[in-house]
Design a protein around this motif. Structure first.
Motif, PDB file in Angstrom:
ATOM      1  N   LEU A   1       0.878  -1.179   0.197  1.00 33.19           N
ATOM      2  CA  LEU A   1       0.033  -0.068  -0.007  1.00 33.19           C
ATOM      3  C   LEU A   1       0.743   1.143  -0.014  1.00 33.19           C
ATOM      4  N   ILE A   2       1.948   1.314   0.706  1.00 28.74           N
ATOM      5  CA  ILE A   2       2.826   2.443   0.754  1.00 28.74           C
ATOM      6  C   ILE A   2       3.470   2.738  -0.375  1.00 28.74           C
ATOM      7  N   GLN A   3       3.697   1.406  -1.348  1.00 34.07           N
ATOM      8  CA  GLN A   3       4.425   1.666  -2.344  1.00 34.07           C
ATOM      9  C   GLN A   3       3.443   2.394  -3.499  1.00 34.07           C
ATOM     10  N   HIS A   4       2.123   1.884  -3.341  1.00 31.91           N
ATOM     11  CA  HIS A   4       0.962   2.461  -4.304  1.00 31.91           C
ATOM     12  C   HIS A   4       0.859   3.560  -3.947  1.00 31.91           C
ATOM     13  N   ARG A   5       1.148   4.261  -2.739  1.00 29.24           N
ATOM     14  CA  ARG A   5       0.824   5.459  -2.473  1.00 29.24           C
ATOM     15  C   ARG A   5       2.072   6.572  -3.070  1.00 29.24           C
ATOM     16  N   GLN A   6       3.146   5.967  -3.187  1.00 28.16           N
ATOM     17  CA  GLN A   6       4.304   6.642  -3.510  1.00 28.16           C
ATOM     18  C   GLN A   6       4.240   6.905  -5.005  1.00 28.16           C
ATOM     19  N   THR A   7       3.282   6.038  -5.752  1.00 27.71           N
ATOM     20  CA  THR A   7       3.330   6.092  -7.357  1.00 27.71           C
ATOM     21  C   THR A   7       2.452   7.147  -7.797  1.00 27.71           C
ATOM     22  N   VAL A   8       1.375   7.484  -6.706  1.00 27.63           N
ATOM     23  CA  VAL A   8      -0.134   8.267  -7.100  1.00 27.63           C
ATOM     24  C   VAL A   8      -0.039   9.469  -6.495  1.00 27.63           C
ATOM     25  N   MET A   9       0.368   9.604  -5.171  1.00 30.78           N
ATOM     26  CA  MET A   9      -0.064  10.886  -4.231  1.00 30.78           C
ATOM     27  C   MET A   9       0.916  11.801  -4.438  1.00 30.78           C
ATOM     28  N   PRO A  10       2.287  11.542  -4.791  1.00 37.81           N
ATOM     29  CA  PRO A  10       3.020  13.034  -5.033  1.00 37.81           C
ATOM     30  C   PRO A  10       2.707  13.872  -6.152  1.00 37.81           C
ATOM     31  N   ALA A  11       2.260  13.131  -7.240  1.00 35.28           N
ATOM     32  CA  ALA A  11       1.740  13.720  -8.503  1.00 35.28           C
ATOM     33  C   ALA A  11       0.493  14.777  -7.978  1.00 35.28           C
ATOM     34  N   ILE A  12      -0.569  14.000  -7.396  1.00 37.00           N
ATOM     35  CA  ILE A  12      -1.800  14.698  -6.946  1.00 37.00           C
ATOM     36  C   ILE A  12      -1.524  15.868  -5.929  1.00 37.00           C
ATOM     37  N   MET A  13      -0.677  15.724  -5.103  1.00 40.44           N
ATOM     38  CA  MET A  13      -0.331  16.672  -3.989  1.00 40.44           C
ATOM     39  C   MET A  13       0.520  17.852  -4.620  1.00 40.44           C
ATOM     40  N   ARG A  14       1.306  17.742  -5.878  1.00 41.04           N
ATOM     41  CA  ARG A  14       1.937  18.777  -6.465  1.00 41.04           C
ATOM     42  C   ARG A  14       0.739  19.549  -7.442  1.00 41.04           C
ATOM     43  N   ALA A  15      -0.102  18.791  -8.010  1.00 43.09           N
ATOM     44  CA  ALA A  15      -0.880  19.220  -8.657  1.00 43.09           C
ATOM     45  C   ALA A  15      -2.135  20.222  -7.997  1.00 43.09           C
ATOM     46  N   MET A  16      -2.238  20.051  -6.690  1.00 44.60           N
ATOM     47  CA  MET A  16      -2.930  20.880  -5.715  1.00 44.60           C
ATOM     48  C   MET A  16      -2.442  22.140  -5.769  1.00 44.60           C
ATOM     49  N   THR A  17      -1.199  22.350  -5.864  1.00 46.18           N
ATOM     50  CA  THR A  17      -0.330  23.467  -5.051  1.00 46.18           C
ATOM     51  C   THR A  17       0.440  24.069  -6.751  1.00 46.18           C
ATOM     52  N   ASP A  18       0.147  23.461  -7.772  1.00 50.61           N
ATOM     53  CA  ASP A  18       0.793  23.932  -9.310  1.00 50.61           C
ATOM     54  C   ASP A  18      -0.171  25.286  -9.562  1.00 50.61           C
ATOM     55  N   LYS A  19       0.632  26.237  -9.611  1.00 50.95           N
ATOM     56  CA  LYS A  19       0.207  27.543  -9.902  1.00 50.95           C
ATOM     57  C   LYS A  19       0.367  28.044 -11.319  1.00 50.95           C
ATOM     58  N   THR A  20       1.259  26.887 -12.230  1.00 49.70           N
ATOM     59  CA  THR A  20       1.542  27.158 -13.740  1.00 49.70           C
ATOM     60  C   THR A  20       0.262  26.713 -14.568  1.00 49.70           C
ATOM     61  N   SER A  21      -0.596  25.787 -13.857  1.00 44.36           N
ATOM     62  CA  SER A  21      -1.668  25.194 -14.740  1.00 44.36           C
ATOM     63  C   SER A  21      -3.104  25.269 -13.951  1.00 44.36           C
ATOM     64  N   ALA A  22      -4.088  24.836 -14.754  1.00 45.40           N
ATOM     65  CA  ALA A  22      -5.646  25.112 -13.927  1.00 45.40           C
ATOM     66  C   ALA A  22      -5.322  24.101 -12.818  1.00 45.40           C
ATOM     67  N   PRO A  23      -6.185  24.758 -11.724  1.00 49.11           N
ATOM     68  CA  PRO A  23      -6.185  23.977 -10.638  1.00 49.11           C
ATOM     69  C   PRO A  23      -7.038  22.817 -10.630  1.00 49.11           C
ATOM     70  N   ALA A  24      -6.608  21.859  -9.809  1.00 49.20           N
ATOM     71  CA  ALA A  24      -7.234  20.458  -9.690  1.00 49.20           C
ATOM     72  C   ALA A  24      -8.568  20.714  -9.171  1.00 49.20           C
ATOM     73  N   THR A  25      -9.795  19.831 -10.005  1.00 47.30           N
ATOM     74  CA  THR A  25     -11.114  20.077  -9.468  1.00 47.30           C
ATOM     75  C   THR A  25     -11.429  18.990  -8.455  1.00 47.30           C
ATOM     76  N   ILE A  26     -12.365  19.313  -7.583  1.00 48.28           N
ATOM     77  CA  ILE A  26     -12.795  18.276  -6.708  1.00 48.28           C
ATOM     78  C   ILE A  26     -14.417  18.213  -6.671  1.00 48.28           C
ATOM     79  N   SER A  27     -14.650  16.870  -6.619  1.00 51.89           N
ATOM     80  CA  SER A  27     -16.111  16.618  -6.804  1.00 51.89           C
ATOM     81  C   SER A  27     -16.405  15.663  -5.617  1.00 51.89           C
ATOM     82  N   TRP A  28     -17.449  15.963  -5.097  1.00 47.82           N
ATOM     83  CA  TRP A  28     -18.241  15.143  -3.881  1.00 47.82           C
ATOM     84  C   TRP A  28     -19.562  14.742  -4.513  1.00 47.82           C
ATOM     85  N   MET A  29     -19.577  13.428  -4.535  1.00 44.70           N
ATOM     86  CA  MET A  29     -20.950  12.525  -5.111  1.00 44.70           C
ATOM     87  C   MET A  29     -21.510  11.497  -4.250  1.00 44.70           C
TER      88      MET A  29
END
Length: 649
Positions: free
Chosen positions: A534-562
């Motif tokens: 699980l930790i290995q899976h986390r490392q393949t996915v979460m860093p990019a998501i977290m960087r996208a949440m703070t990337d000011k050079t592109s459109a911000p990430a969108t959040i949808s609750w359903m």
């Protein structure tokens, strides 16, 4: 020999040794030198300077010379021994012969220390915050019961960096070890009376001295070797440090150093009694300039002499105190911010103490990550009790009401479910109540609000059905931790499904209660493999998501609750404990879909139509991780479980 500035304590040069203490409250001060057998061989008087610094330079002294200070004060004209609070190596001596009123030897002796060391060109790993996976371990507790280690290295600095231990950390995907206190400690008076010891070490007697009890030989060199070896394998070292109180306890407690040297080091009330905002008898006044200087000197020593990567500050609200008030602009925080050494390391705050104005979660300055107890409490309540979706939704996204995304990566939530204090993960799903009788405090110590759930049976022995529910809840909790935005903090013992037999305050248990179990059962071994994956899976996915949440050079990430039917969550949905989903979409390649079902029956979730196919990365209803593609428009989530999907590649 390394040449350094002359600070407090002892400073070696090629010609001898400087001794310096700040002591406005003392009348006389001498340094007594000891031979290897602990016999006094020389005595030198220190001279008082105009700034209340006492100094002497003694020629011909080399490293590993034992010394202690002998003082008289205005309140006690008889001489008394003091330990150097700034010492780099200390050792407790055997109890002296007390057949007469004359105590002829000190309880503690310090040693002059040379910090020359071959770091072999090894550099700090410098793990990015979004890739950091913290793992809290106790040097002795984590290795003492490992049968694969040589017997003489179990429980030592060397044991923690042995190839066997290193292989375990690397296989687990741990990037950063957070070591419980390794600075020299003393046992509290009430523990000594019960023949117990402060195993955790949160009772410091010398902030800058690696504890001798973790060393097979020289603690200074062995501690440095441990850090060098961990760095060589890409693992950071974060020290849990205690600068909120000292081992001198409260009024009537022992006198080791500051009480006699400078009584203004501690916060007092109007009657001159010690304020106890730490629960340990005293509270340091970090706004007091000499105390601030002493703490900064200690921190710099750990970074410069030991190459540590950062600090976790115990009861860190004390560091920002001006008596009864906290300020993020305090002298301590300003000093850290302006220090060219300390401002560059990882800084983690436990953002509270027990005094007035003591809960300061989210209030620490930029550059400080903070331990998030609300993350812990709400996720426990969601999976193990009846908390609504609204309780955990903010924490899934990094607890942004406290830690706004615009402050990332300089200030993240430190997400955790289990810490050294409180239940381990195994005990969290095995005990409803604390079982702390071995601590000798009538089971009244430890936090009563654990938000645990034994799944129907108190204790480890249980039916197969209960054990299966426990294992699934462990998977739910760990998946929630590792796939929430922020920096995950794991308790090292949880990789082993270690139980403390329901003791949620095992600070004084130097035994199997704290010695992590390495002889795993089939179920424990299966869970460890699952968590490592699980930790290995986390490392393949979460860093990019977290960087996208703070990337000011592109459109911000969108959040949808359903809801499961695919409609947006409304107020009524948020108020109940019911299934829900969350989609974080940065771009076509970086998206994350959470499907959470806390109900006791299966729920079918309609999947967003924005992406045509998904890969199931995690399904906590399964005890093995096996990615599978989902091509249909919905996904079944089994009872009391969660599923995490990513776009199919």
């Amino acid at each position: 020999m390394q040449h350094t500035d002359i600070g407090f304590g002892s400073t070696l040069t090629s010609e001898g040794c400087h001794f310096r203490l700040y002591g406005p409250d003392i009348l006389t001060l001498e340094v007594v030198l000891f031979d290897k057998e602990g016999i006094a061989i020389a005595c030198h008087r220190l001279e008082r300077q105009a700034n209340d610094h006492w100094t002497v330079f003694i020629r011909g002294i080399g490293e590993n010379t034992g010394y202690a200070f002998l003082v008289t004060t205005a309140t006690d004209l008889s001489a008394q021994w003091l330990l150097d609070p700034h010492a780099h190596r200390v050792q407790q001596q055997p109890a002296p012969d007390r057949t007469s009123d004359l105590v002829t030897a000190p309880e503690w002796i310090a040693y002059t220390t040379c910090h020359d060391f071959d770091w072999q060109g090894c550099e700090r790993p410098a793990i990015a915050p979004e890739k950091t996976v913290l793992c809290e371990v106790h040097v002795k507790g984590y290795t003492k019961a490992n049968p694969d280690l040589p017997a003489n290295l179990r429980g030592t600095y060397s044991g923690l960096c042995h190839p066997v231990t290193l292989a375990h950390f690397r296989q687990s995907g741990i990037t950063s070890l957070q070591l419980m206190p390794i600075a020299a400690k003393a046992d509290e008076t009430h523990l000594a009376a019960k023949s117990l010891t402060n195993f955790w070490g949160y009772n410091p007697i010398a902030w800058s001295a690696p504890d001798q009890r973790f060393a097979s030989a020289d603690p200074v060199r062995e501690c440095k070797t441990m850090i060098r070896t961990l760095h060589a394998h890409g693992i950071e070292v974060i020290l849990d440090v205690v600068y909120n109180h000292t081992a001198e306890e409260g009024d009537g407690g022992p006198v080791f150093h500051f009480k006699a040297l400078d009584n203004q080091s501690y916060l007092k009330d109007e009657q001159g009694q010690f304020k106890n905002y730490t629960g340990c008898g005293n509270t340091l006044d970090v706004s007091h300039p000499p105390m601030l200087q002493a703490i900064l000197q200690s921190l710099r020593s750990w970074v410069l002499n030991y190459q540590v990567d950062g600090f976790r500050f115990d009861l860190a609200a004390t560091l920002g105190r001006n008596h009864d008030h906290f300020s993020s602009d305090s002298a301590f925080f300003a000093a850290i911010r302006n220090d060219p050494v300390l401002s560059r390391v990882k800084l983690i705050a436990e953002p509270w103490d027990i005094g007035p104005d003591g809960y300061q979660s989210g209030a620490f300055p930029a550059g400080w990550h903070e331990c998030n107890d609300q993350f812990r409490d709400n996720w426990r309540s969601f999976w193990l009790h009846d908390a609504p979706a609204s309780a955990v939704a903010p924490h899934l996204l990094g607890s942004q009401p406290q830690f706004p995304a615009q402050n990332w990566p300089q200030k993240y939530s430190i997400n955790y479910l289990c810490y050294h204090d409180g239940f381990t993960l195994q005990d969290l799903v095995s005990f409803n109540d604390r079982h702390n009788h071995a601590n000798g405090e009538n089971n009244c110590d430890g936090h009563p609000d654990n938000r645990s759930n034994n799944q129907g049976t108190e204790g480890l022995a249980a039916t197969t059905a209960v054990q299966n529910r426990r294992e699934k809840q462990k998977r739910n909790l760990m998946t929630s931790l590792l796939f929430s935005l922020g920096i995950p903090h794991l308790l090292g013992a949880d990789l082993h499904s270690h139980s403390q037999q329901g003791n949620n305050n095992a600070y004084c248990q130097d035994n199997d209660t704290n010695w992590v179990n390495w002889a795993l059962s089939r179920e424990e071994y299966k869970f460890r493999n699952w968590l490592q994956s699980l930790i290995q899976h986390r490392q393949t996915v979460m860093p990019a998501i977290m960087r996208a949440m703070t990337d000011k050079t592109s459109a911000p990430a969108t959040i949808s609750w359903m809801t499961p039917t695919g409609t947006p969550m409304d107020d009524q949905n948020w108020a109940g404990r019911q299934p829900f989903s969350c989609l974080i979409q940065a771009d076509d390649n970086n998206a994350l879909l959470y499907l959470l079902n806390p109900d006791d029956y299966p729920v079918r979730f309609r999947l967003p139509s924005s992406l045509h196919s998904w890969t199931c990365l995690v399904d906590t209803a399964e005890d093995q991780l096996a990615a599978r593609n989902i091509h249909q428009s919905d996904c079944l989530v089994r009872p009391v479980s969660m599923v995490i999907l990513i776009p199919a590649s």
